[in-house]
Design a protein around this motif. Structure first.
Motif, PDB file in Angstrom:
ATOM      1  N   GLU A 121     -18.894  78.417  70.659  1.00 46.62           N
ATOM      2  CA  GLU A 121     -18.111  78.421  71.927  1.00 46.62           C
ATOM      3  C   GLU A 121     -18.415  77.221  72.928  1.00 46.62           C
ATOM      4  OE1 GLU A 121     -15.271  79.979  74.815  1.00 46.62           O
ATOM      5  OE2 GLU A 121     -15.802  80.941  72.895  1.00 46.62           O
ATOM      6  N   ARG A 159     -12.973  72.455  74.598  1.00 42.17           N
ATOM      7  CA  ARG A 159     -11.564  72.025  73.957  1.00 42.17           C
ATOM      8  C   ARG A 159     -10.611  71.393  74.843  1.00 42.17           C
ATOM      9  NH1 ARG A 159     -10.481  78.227  72.962  1.00 42.17           N
ATOM     10  NH2 ARG A 159     -11.446  78.447  74.895  1.00 42.17           N
ATOM     11  N   GLN A 160     -10.011  70.445  74.055  1.00 46.11           N
ATOM     12  CA  GLN A 160      -8.929  70.064  74.680  1.00 46.11           C
ATOM     13  C   GLN A 160      -9.055  69.286  76.016  1.00 46.11           C
ATOM     14  OE1 GLN A 160      -5.534  72.663  74.228  1.00 46.11           O
ATOM     15  NE2 GLN A 160      -3.972  71.097  75.179  1.00 46.11           N
ATOM     16  N   PRO A 206      -8.894  66.060  78.256  1.00 40.67           N
ATOM     17  CA  PRO A 206      -7.999  65.079  77.905  1.00 40.67           C
ATOM     18  C   PRO A 206      -8.287  63.843  77.183  1.00 40.67           C
ATOM     19  CG  PRO A 206      -8.512  65.437  80.332  1.00 40.67           C
ATOM     20  CD  PRO A 206      -9.307  66.311  79.457  1.00 40.67           C
ATOM     21  N   LEU A 230      -7.131  64.908  73.484  1.00 44.16           N
ATOM     22  CA  LEU A 230      -5.819  65.297  73.416  1.00 44.16           C
ATOM     23  C   LEU A 230      -4.862  64.274  73.245  1.00 44.16           C
ATOM     24  CD1 LEU A 230      -4.074  67.750  73.452  1.00 44.16           C
ATOM     25  CD2 LEU A 230      -3.627  67.343  76.054  1.00 44.16           C
ATOM     26  N   GLU A 253      -1.314  83.270  62.125  1.00 45.16           N
ATOM     27  CA  GLU A 253       0.019  83.830  62.682  1.00 45.16           C
ATOM     28  C   GLU A 253       0.506  82.611  63.346  1.00 45.16           C
ATOM     29  OE1 GLU A 253       1.749  86.475  66.272  1.00 45.16           O
ATOM     30  OE2 GLU A 253      -0.406  86.253  66.195  1.00 45.16           O
ATOM     31  N   LEU A 254      -0.180  81.746  63.939  1.00 47.20           N
ATOM     32  CA  LEU A 254       0.259  80.399  64.624  1.00 47.20           C
ATOM     33  C   LEU A 254       0.794  79.641  63.527  1.00 47.20           C
ATOM     34  CD1 LEU A 254      -2.590  79.680  67.354  1.00 47.20           C
ATOM     35  CD2 LEU A 254      -0.020  80.285  67.848  1.00 47.20           C
ATOM     36  N   LEU A 286       4.597  78.058  63.242  1.00 47.43           N
ATOM     37  CA  LEU A 286       4.831  76.618  63.296  1.00 47.43           C
ATOM     38  C   LEU A 286       5.640  76.179  62.190  1.00 47.43           C
ATOM     39  CD1 LEU A 286       1.525  75.340  64.836  1.00 47.43           C
ATOM     40  CD2 LEU A 286       3.620  75.284  66.130  1.00 47.43           C
ATOM     41  N   ALA A 331       9.847  70.114  69.578  1.00 47.15           N
ATOM     42  CA  ALA A 331       9.315  70.159  70.824  1.00 47.15           C
ATOM     43  C   ALA A 331       7.816  70.482  70.878  1.00 47.15           C
ATOM     44  CB  ALA A 331       9.982  71.091  71.603  1.00 47.15           C
ATOM     45  N   PHE A 332       7.318  71.181  70.019  1.00 50.38           N
ATOM     46  CA  PHE A 332       5.935  71.396  69.978  1.00 50.38           C
ATOM     47  C   PHE A 332       4.741  70.467  69.605  1.00 50.38           C
ATOM     48  CE2 PHE A 332       7.865  75.958  70.464  1.00 50.38           C
ATOM     49  CZ  PHE A 332       7.998  75.752  71.717  1.00 50.38           C
ATOM     50  N   GLN A 374       0.819  69.224  70.600  1.00 49.18           N
ATOM     51  CA  GLN A 374       0.022  70.278  71.140  1.00 49.18           C
ATOM     52  C   GLN A 374      -1.087  70.720  70.286  1.00 49.18           C
ATOM     53  OE1 GLN A 374       0.817  71.096  74.254  1.00 49.18           O
ATOM     54  NE2 GLN A 374       2.996  70.213  74.223  1.00 49.18           N
ATOM     55  N   LEU A 375      -2.102  71.116  71.039  1.00 51.94           N
ATOM     56  CA  LEU A 375      -3.211  71.798  70.507  1.00 51.94           C
ATOM     57  C   LEU A 375      -3.199  73.127  71.010  1.00 51.94           C
ATOM     58  CD1 LEU A 375      -5.236  70.300  68.751  1.00 51.94           C
ATOM     59  CD2 LEU A 375      -6.591  69.700  70.881  1.00 51.94           C
ATOM     60  N   LEU A 376      -2.785  73.978  70.003  1.00 57.41           N
ATOM     61  CA  LEU A 376      -3.102  75.476  70.375  1.00 57.41           C
ATOM     62  C   LEU A 376      -4.247  76.106  70.133  1.00 57.41           C
ATOM     63  CD1 LEU A 376       0.570  76.350  68.586  1.00 57.41           C
ATOM     64  CD2 LEU A 376       0.233  75.521  70.921  1.00 57.41           C
ATOM     65  N   GLN A 377      -4.506  77.298  70.638  1.00 61.93           N
ATOM     66  CA  GLN A 377      -5.493  78.213  70.664  1.00 61.93           C
ATOM     67  C   GLN A 377      -5.474  79.184  69.793  1.00 61.93           C
ATOM     68  OE1 GLN A 377      -8.228  76.742  72.261  1.00 61.93           O
ATOM     69  NE2 GLN A 377      -6.826  75.183  73.093  1.00 61.93           N
ATOM     70  N   ALA A 378      -6.304  79.345  68.784  1.00 67.83           N
ATOM     71  CA  ALA A 378      -6.338  80.512  67.719  1.00 67.83           C
ATOM     72  C   ALA A 378      -7.363  81.493  68.336  1.00 67.83           C
ATOM     73  CB  ALA A 378      -6.543  80.256  66.446  1.00 67.83           C
ATOM     74  N   ARG A 404      -8.407  70.418  82.158  1.00 69.35           N
ATOM     75  CA  ARG A 404      -7.349  71.245  81.626  1.00 69.35           C
ATOM     76  C   ARG A 404      -8.026  72.245  80.666  1.00 69.35           C
ATOM     77  NH1 ARG A 404      -3.020  66.709  79.822  1.00 69.35           N
ATOM     78  NH2 ARG A 404      -4.956  65.691  79.442  1.00 69.35           N
ATOM     79  N   GLU A 447      11.556  69.819  78.304  1.00 70.21           N
ATOM     80  CA  GLU A 447      11.768  69.924  76.973  1.00 70.21           C
ATOM     81  C   GLU A 447      11.001  71.184  76.410  1.00 70.21           C
ATOM     82  OE1 GLU A 447      11.248  67.834  72.671  1.00 70.21           O
ATOM     83  OE2 GLU A 447      10.218  66.843  74.474  1.00 70.21           O
ATOM     84  N   LEU A 448       9.759  71.377  76.952  1.00 75.74           N
ATOM     85  CA  LEU A 448       9.012  72.478  76.294  1.00 75.74           C
ATOM     86  C   LEU A 448       9.562  73.621  76.744  1.00 75.74           C
ATOM     87  CD1 LEU A 448       5.285  70.878  76.927  1.00 75.74           C
ATOM     88  CD2 LEU A 448       6.481  71.360  74.702  1.00 75.74           C
ATOM     89  N   PHE A 451       3.574  82.344  70.330  1.00 76.87           N
ATOM     90  CA  PHE A 451       3.030  81.210  71.198  1.00 76.87           C
ATOM     91  C   PHE A 451       2.501  81.769  72.481  1.00 76.87           C
ATOM     92  CE2 PHE A 451       5.844  78.641  68.191  1.00 76.87           C
ATOM     93  CZ  PHE A 451       5.001  78.390  67.235  1.00 76.87           C
ATOM     94  N   GLN A 503      -0.478  80.762  75.098  1.00 78.81           N
ATOM     95  CA  GLN A 503      -0.784  79.429  74.850  1.00 78.81           C
ATOM     96  C   GLN A 503      -0.553  78.317  76.358  1.00 78.81           C
ATOM     97  OE1 GLN A 503      -2.385  77.926  72.306  1.00 78.81           O
ATOM     98  NE2 GLN A 503      -2.162  80.049  71.157  1.00 78.81           N
TER      99      GLN A 503
END
Lengths: 437, 437
Positions: free
Chosen positions: A366, A371-372, A374, A377, A417-418, A422, A429-430, A433-437, B371, B417-418, B430, B433
């Protein structure tokens, strides 16, 4: 109120239309049996006013490609089909040439249509009688006539049509009637219903000995050119050939309404989601995560092949899948993903279908994750923007490794699942992006 | 090969099926004209083997709700329709009662079906002749028979059917033939094609004076009970009533194949994406951003109403939209979103259609943004997990304010767009997120 067939509306072999990146297949079923020249005529000069759209339906686009290109692909990948004549309205000629060039269709001749469907088909047939300069194209023995807006026609069925056409001279696909057909009086009252068992819906494709259908059109009356509905009927009337009828699969359905475009897209998306390549790396945790994802995605009907490293280029190249999952530790190296993108671009792997790359960032704790931020990203977003131009959709997902087995399991489930969502959605559109599992 | 109608397959008034959160409409067209009792019978005892699915198609689910509930809703919201008899197979009885309870259908009676479609319809009619204890339900004057798997039937057309049924005794919806109908010989050769102009496809709904169709079924032979395909035919044969035929809109289409479920889902999703409420706050920058988003989403055919504050409860409640966008500065206050969720839950706004909430975090500078720190992320994910149980889909999007007009404009475009993609897709995977605009 319904015809009674239990057949599914999915392609029999769902991967059949993903055989190759754009060329022919390696010649499987039927190649031996078809030792005579076969051509296809695709009338596509209609204006599609029924869609409730301004674009004719054959040029409506989904997954970055117009419907007609999917239909062309269905024929082009069959080795024993040599020529596909696409007949378009004058105002669509340029557009059609552009489509042929963009999607590298190699067997297509584009011809301008006439003022009716039959005149358009006749124009298409005429082209096949002309010996084009520099072309050694033989006059076809059999010609298949199909609709540009029935994209899911399969080789098995085309083989049946072709062989029967050679035997019988004329052959048409039929389907059971979907609704009861009734005769109406002139005042719009019920006159009588038809006995369902005796009637069928006439569908496409239809196949003919070239000389039979060509002769029929040469003799055809002005009235039939303008108002006739059935090539089968012309073959009967002008060439005395009574067509054989063969029951076709539900996959022959025709894109008619706007909703049918959504249905066609869903069929393609479902088929594209049947498999994936996962590049696991060699660390114990990434290998373990890969194995969990593989198992979870099997429950989503997705078969995942696991490779330890993206360098196994040859296997990736041979792979038919349009989905790649790469697991890296921490931020990983952007260059690994850039290399995969380059490989896919060089091999034209995304020419016909959008390719999905899911870049999984595994953080070992952790705290480590930050995470993410700027500064982390921006590069993935930039890479994604560039990749998207080549029809490659890049997404990121962050996962934190937990020493608590239940949490680790749960993360793997969320990741799966993500990933499934996807891949299934292929939503441009996505990307980035950096999604969170 | 096609019937020639230019009508669209979308509902005429695309919001017509979103009239209310679950009850009746306020009685618009036709209420005055229908001053007699009208009931509906929905045979839904079929097993749907054609779908290629194990679940009968009427119970297949999209957007968290089975198809049959959409069909019921189409009737239930019409004030002048008083009773909907749903006829199901014995093994689906419990499931159907569960659906009625879950989606709070108030006009439905569930009845068990017979061994054929006609026996099932007869069972449904029989119930309408019985005076149920505690019910003051009058015997209907007119009964509408419809298919459970044609969810998009509209009030206008039902009114036509109902009034014509009262006048003529029997009335059926027809559509032009989609394919040419051909007669086949016993050896599967073409015998002849039908002249298209004289024939029509018989569709649903059909309407009858109750006594006429009830009498027809009482007199009906065993053979017709088992093999008859048309209620219209029974009315003619056993009650001597020649049905009037009315051309119906393409929205009457029937969900037959698996692909049709995707088509139905796309129609609903498109309709749900026509409008949104945006809660802008009162800061100059958030108001400016709201205005940009409103303009951009208009290009996606989405009409956005802007409110300055979520406290304008009354207007939100009156709103028919299922999409809410809330702009807050920085991390914002989770309690604002929690309050909106509570309001939507209390008013059952997400009972029939999933509601989307997009929580936009506007950061006033790049530095300020930090962020998506883990400590910020967890609460929105937790809230999203909870909201999802109530059919509310919560997503977050972060935007950074830029003093450079082009960058600021570009951020607003990416945000739009998102937002459009999240609203259009309504993908539960999603939720929670925090995306980057």
């Amino acid at each position: 109120m319904q015809g009674d067939t239990t057949a599914s509306d999915r392609p029999c072999d769902p991967r059949c239309f993903l055989n190759s990146a754009g060329g022919q297949d390696e010649g499987n079923t039927g190649h031996g049996a078809v030792d005579f020249p076969v051509a296809v005529v695709l009338p596509a000069a209609g204006c599609g006013e029924r869609m409730g759209l301004t674009t004719p339906k054959q040029f409506c686009t989904f997954l970055n490609r117009p419907l007609i290109s999917y239909t062309i692909e269905s024929f082009e990948k069959i080795s024993w089909i040599k020529t596909i004549v696409v007949v378009v309205a004058k105002e669509s000629h340029e557009l059609m040439l552009h489509i042929v060039k963009t999607f590298r269709h190699t067997k297509v001749k584009v011809v301008e249509g006439g003022t009716s469907r039959h005149r358009s088909i006749f124009n298409g047939l005429q082209v096949l009688t002309e010996s084009t300069e520099g072309s050694s194209l033989p006059r076809p023995k059999v010609v298949i006539i199909h609709d540009a807006v029935r994209p899911f026609v399969e080789e098995d069925f085309l083989l049946k049509i072709t062989l029967a056409a050679k035997e019988q001279g004329a052959v048409g696909a039929i389907r059971p009637l979907v609704s009861t057909v009734i005769a109406t009086t002139s005042e719009s009252y019920l006159d009588h219903s038809l006995e369902r068992a005796k009637y069928r819906a006439s569908e496409m494709p239809q196949g003919f000995l070239f000389d039979i259908i060509h002769q029929a059109y040469q003799l055809c009356s002005e009235f039939d050119f303008e108002f006739g509905t059935e090539c089968l009927h012309l073959a009967l009337q002008y060439s005395g050939t009574n067509a054989k009828l063969i029951e076709g699969p539900p996959t022959l359905w025709k894109v008619t309404y706007k909703r049918d475009l959504a249905a066609a897209e869903s069929v393609i998306k479902e088929t594209l989601s049947l498999s994936a390549c996962l590049i696991s790396g060699t660390m114990a945790e990434t290998v373990e995560l890969a194995s969990k994802v593989q198992k979870n995605l099997a429950a989503h009907d997705m078969a995942v092949d696991v490779f330890s490293c993206a360098k196994e280029y040859k296997e990736l190249l041979l792979s038919k899948t349009r989905n790649f999952i790469q697991i890296t530790v921490g931020g990983g190296r952007l260059s690994d993903i850039a290399e995969l993108i380059k490989l896919l671009e060089e091999t034209n792997h995304a020419l016909l279908y959008p390719v999905v790359i899911i870049w999984v960032h595994l953080y070992m704790s952790e705290e480590q994750s930050h995470r993410q931020k700027p500064d982390e990203l921006t590069p993935i977003m930039d890479l994604a923007v560039k990749a998207k131009q080549g029809n490659i959709l890049l997404y990121g997902i962050q996962v934190i490794h937990s020493k608590v087995p239940e949490l680790w399991e749960k993360s793997a489930e969320r990741l799966s699942e993500l990933t499934a969502a996807l891949i299934r959605d292929r939503n441009p559109a996505f990307t980035g992006q950096l999604l969170q599992a």
